[in-house]
Motif scaffolding. Structure first.
Motif, PDB file in Angstrom:
ATOM      1  N   VAL A  61       0.846  -1.206   0.000  1.00 23.86           N
ATOM      2  CA  VAL A  61       0.000   0.000   0.000  1.00 23.86           C
ATOM      3  C   VAL A  61       0.881   1.255   0.000  1.00 23.86           C
ATOM      4  N   GLU A  62       1.917   1.225   0.840  1.00 28.81           N
ATOM      5  CA  GLU A  62       2.819   2.392   0.893  1.00 28.81           C
ATOM      6  C   GLU A  62       3.359   2.717  -0.499  1.00 28.81           C
ATOM      7  N   LYS A  63       3.734   1.671  -1.202  1.00 29.37           N
ATOM      8  CA  LYS A  63       4.318   1.855  -2.540  1.00 29.37           C
ATOM      9  C   LYS A  63       3.282   2.459  -3.493  1.00 29.37           C
ATOM     10  N   GLU A  64       2.083   1.906  -3.450  1.00 27.27           N
ATOM     11  CA  GLU A  64       1.054   2.374  -4.381  1.00 27.27           C
ATOM     12  C   GLU A  64       0.598   3.800  -4.048  1.00 27.27           C
ATOM     13  N   LEU A  65       0.664   4.143  -2.773  1.00 18.29           N
ATOM     14  CA  LEU A  65       0.245   5.499  -2.376  1.00 18.29           C
ATOM     15  C   LEU A  65       1.097   6.559  -3.081  1.00 18.29           C
ATOM     16  N   LYS A  66       2.355   6.196  -3.302  1.00 23.55           N
ATOM     17  CA  LYS A  66       3.274   7.169  -3.929  1.00 23.55           C
ATOM     18  C   LYS A  66       2.866   7.513  -5.347  1.00 23.55           C
ATOM     19  N   GLN A  67       2.117   6.606  -5.985  1.00 24.93           N
ATOM     20  CA  GLN A  67       1.723   6.885  -7.371  1.00 24.93           C
ATOM     21  C   GLN A  67       0.571   7.881  -7.427  1.00 24.93           C
ATOM     22  N   LYS A  68       0.033   8.221  -6.271  1.00 22.54           N
ATOM     23  CA  LYS A  68      -1.045   9.220  -6.184  1.00 22.54           C
ATOM     24  C   LYS A  68      -2.215   8.888  -7.122  1.00 22.54           C
ATOM     25  N   GLY A  69      -2.506   7.623  -7.279  1.00 24.57           N
ATOM     26  CA  GLY A  69      -3.600   7.203  -8.163  1.00 24.57           C
ATOM     27  C   GLY A  69      -4.889   6.961  -7.389  1.00 24.57           C
ATOM     28  N   VAL A  70      -5.664   5.974  -7.880  1.00 27.70           N
ATOM     29  CA  VAL A  70      -6.977   5.692  -7.295  1.00 27.70           C
ATOM     30  C   VAL A  70      -6.850   5.305  -5.814  1.00 27.70           C
ATOM     31  N   LEU A  71      -5.863   4.445  -5.535  1.00 23.81           N
ATOM     32  CA  LEU A  71      -5.725   3.977  -4.152  1.00 23.81           C
ATOM     33  C   LEU A  71      -5.444   5.153  -3.195  1.00 23.81           C
ATOM     34  N   PHE A  72      -4.704   6.106  -3.695  1.00 24.66           N
ATOM     35  CA  PHE A  72      -4.382   7.285  -2.890  1.00 24.66           C
ATOM     36  C   PHE A  72      -5.680   8.027  -2.509  1.00 24.66           C
ATOM     37  N   GLU A  73      -6.533   8.187  -3.523  1.00 24.03           N
ATOM     38  CA  GLU A  73      -7.818   8.869  -3.265  1.00 24.03           C
ATOM     39  C   GLU A  73      -8.677   8.067  -2.280  1.00 24.03           C
ATOM     40  N   GLN A  74      -8.717   6.753  -2.522  1.00 25.69           N
ATOM     41  CA  GLN A  74      -9.531   5.902  -1.635  1.00 25.69           C
ATOM     42  C   GLN A  74      -9.022   5.966  -0.188  1.00 25.69           C
ATOM     43  N   MET A  75      -7.711   5.973  -0.071  1.00 26.26           N
ATOM     44  CA  MET A  75      -7.118   6.023   1.271  1.00 26.26           C
ATOM     45  C   MET A  75      -7.445   7.337   1.976  1.00 26.26           C
ATOM     46  N   ASN A  76      -7.355   8.417   1.202  1.00 32.35           N
ATOM     47  CA  ASN A  76      -7.684   9.727   1.786  1.00 32.35           C
ATOM     48  C   ASN A  76      -9.113   9.733   2.303  1.00 32.35           C
TER      49      ASN A  76
END
Ligand code: ATP
Length: 463
Positions: free
Chosen positions: A437-452
């Motif tokens: 998850v940490e890695k994917e968060l850096k891409q600031k993509g969909v997962l980043f939005e969902q996490m926020n």
């Protein structure tokens, strides 16, 4: 013959003037006069390690200072004994209220690392205020503090490796940076590299891609005097980085350089670590920082308010210390919240104000558990609670499961092992999920939005 008791007080006073504040506080202040006669005195010391340090570094100074006062050839012995046993209630009391520990009178600006400013050069900048003088020592951190200070000043009983262990927000970064800061301040030519394990990994990958791996190796193996490597648990499962780091450590150890690691778990408990690296991580002294007790929390708050220039009445400080007991970062945020609301709204800083600010922190905390996070994630992704803990590896389940594990680590103080078990997963899989998850968060993509989105819900207590 002079009065030995008054001579001892004078000797301490004279030494205080010649030593840095933190060294005096660490090594001399706790020492008490236990017994004496004409040519002999017995001094108290908290433990054997302390006695060794005193004998190695300060015994001669004690004798010289006595001699200056006309007391020659005095024999000095040390005995393990706490202040309490010496009956010096005065000291215990003052150190509980914090007034025995002088506040930093002269907060010098945080030094920047010397050398080049290039990205990936010496790593991160040290944070302002992460120094020994700014660290409040309590029973929870005494050992870690004393080991860090010893390493900063020389070595720890001949060893140059230290492993700082604690849960989040309890002072690992503060102490590890204090070591680096102390070394640079006293010897600007020292090359101190302060990096997280993630930085180290990224820099290595960057160097491989850019065909500069030889420079990378050279830098860490031969151009580094002190390596501070934070969050070593991040290396779990990263085989290539682990092998490179193990070789780097061999070079540094061979050359007797200083190494400080920090992590949330013991090296033996970090999964997917190769034996080569694990054995090197365990070479050093492992010191754990626990949760501070009430009186230490009060002292931390007083020190923080003073250094941030906010006046908080004692009873409010005590209330905050009473309510927030998990970690120091949480204490700090409570203090800032109270000070900021008071200042911005023009309110008196009193218990009512503190209650209103702390309610958000404590209520939200009380409601956050692994189970409540699991429920929230299931609801948002339309999964059942059976799905999320099932062995299924379907993408529509794996991703939310990883996110729930990540959020449980972020918002609860449960050990990763326990979080893994709650999702029917091994410890190693839980760490893998967090890293993914940490890695994917850096891409600031969909997962980043969902996490926020999920984080906002959790923080707002909407569980
Ligand atoms: N004993 C202490 N005295 C003064 N400040 C402290 C103490 N312990 C922690 N702090 C402060 O608490 C905050 C969090 O500490 P720090 O960043 O060192 O925690 P950490 O253990 O590295 O956390 P993480 O694992 O999340 O990185 C910092 O602002 C630090 O200055």
């Amino acid at each position: 013959m002079k009065n030995i008791e008054s001579c001892w007080a004078e000797v301490k006073g004279r030494i205080k003037k010649t030593l840095p504040d933190h060294s005096y506080r660490m090594w001399i202040d706790p020492v008490e006069l236990l017994d004496f006669d004409q040519d002999h005195l017995e001094l108290s010391s908290p433990n054997d390690y302390f006695i060794k340090r005193l004998k190695d570094n300060y015994l001669l100074t004690f004798k010289e200072e006595f001699s200056k006062l006309g007391v020659d050839d005095i024999r000095i012995d040390f005995k393990v004994s706490s202040k309490k046993e010496t009956g010096s209630g005065k000291n215990n009391k003052t150190s509980d209220t914090g007034s025995a520990i002088p506040l930093v009178a002269n907060r010098s600006k945080q030094l920047e690392l010397p050398g080049l400013q290039l990205k990936f050069n010496n790593g991160r900048m040290f944070k302002k205020g992460f120094t020994f003088d700014d660290f409040v020592v309590g029973d929870n951190s005494n050992f870690a503090y004393s080991a860090s200070l010893s390493l900063a000043q020389g070595n720890i009983n001949g060893s140059s490796i230290l492993y700082l262990l604690s849960k989040t927000g309890l002072g690992k970064s503060h102490l590890s940076q204090a070591v680096g800061y102390h070394i640079i301040k006293n010897s600007q030519s020292k090359r101190v590299y302060y990096v997280t394990a993630e930085d180290f990994t990224n820099e290595m990958i960057f160097s491989l891609k850019n065909k500069t791996i030889e420079q990378f190796k050279e830098k860490f193996r031969r151009k580094c005097d002190v390596l501070i490597l934070e969050d070593v648990h991040f290396l779990s499962g990263k085989d290539a980085t682990q092998s490179e780091l193990a070789v780097t450590l061999d070079y540094l150890l061979e050359a007797d350089k200083k190494i400080i690691f920090s992590g949330c778990e013991l090296p033996d408990e970090i999964p997917k670590l190769n034996d080569q690296l694990r054995s090197r991580l365990t070479l050093g002294l492992v010191t754990e920082i626990g949760k501070p007790d009430y009186s230490t929390r009060v002292r931390i708050l007083k020190k923080k308010s003073k250094s941030f220039g906010c006046k908080i009445p004692n009873h409010v400080t005590e209330y905050i210390a009473q309510e927030l007991s998990d970690d120091v970062r949480q204490l700090e945020s409570g203090l800032f919240g109270v000070a900021a609301k008071g200042q911005l709204m023009g309110y008196n800083i009193d218990i009512e104000l503190a209650k209103s600010v702390l309610a958000n922190i404590t209520n939200v905390k009380k409601r956050i558990s692994i189970e409540s996070i699991k429920k929230l994630v299931c609801k948002e992704f339309s999964l059942s609670e059976e799905d999320i803990v099932s062995p299924s590896r379907k993408k529509r389940i794996v991703k939310p499961r990883q996110m729930a594990i990540f959020l449980s680590k972020k918002y609860t103080d449960q050990p990763i092992k326990k979080i893994g078990t709650s999702f029917n997963r091994y410890h190693a899989t839980a760490i893998y999920s967090i890293n993914a998850v940490e890695k994917e968060l850096k891409q600031k993509g969909v997962l980043f939005e969902q996490m926020n989105y999920l984080s906002k819900k959790i923080e707002a207590g909407k569980l």
